[in-house]
Design an enzyme around this catalytic site. Sequence first.
Site: not given
Length: 214
Positions: A65, A115, A118, A138
């Site tokens: 992100a 992300g 991911e 995170e």
Amino acid sequence: MQDPTEFEVDGHVARITLNRPEAMNSQNPELRYALSRRFDEVESNDDIWMAVLTGAGERAFCAGADLKHRAREREATPEQRAEWARMAAETTSIIERWYFPKPVIARVNGFALGGGLELAMACDIIVAADPAEFGLPEPRRGLIAGSAGVHRLPRQVGLKAAMGYLLTGRHMSAARAYELGLVNQVVPLSELDEAVDAWIADILRCAPLGVRAP
């Protein structure tokens, strides 16, 4: 709005590039929205049989992100917030999907974090350059890998190995990711395209509907 992705179709193969190298291809609302549109095109176009996803430059596949964007959200105008909300409502990310009907290869050329990891884990095959690093950092930022990362990592590498990374935010090398079964192949950066092309060629030798069945 300038498109933060590049999209090219060569024969039956779509190549999608996250094109924010100055921000390590981190995901802001515009990138997430554009990426969603690209995968919608891959899914709906019968002439496209598979896709390759990568990041521009050599530093990062995707660094997750865009936290700088999140910090700037407080200063955004109501019009900007409304536009971001519209894009979010119209975004169906491959990250959140548990089933995508066509094979997708992640060409990981650098950092795949948060992300970004991911996103790579949502693909069917990961081919990585040996300098690449993977991780879900995170927890070090008071966040959680909530876009399926906390679910996909244990499924793909096993519970104990996954918890070691989920609870510490540590990075893993490409070699370690291969040992854990997260990555299909690790090659020198100079050989990354050749390796990806070999996977593409093998998949295209198969019946298009046959490779959708798994």
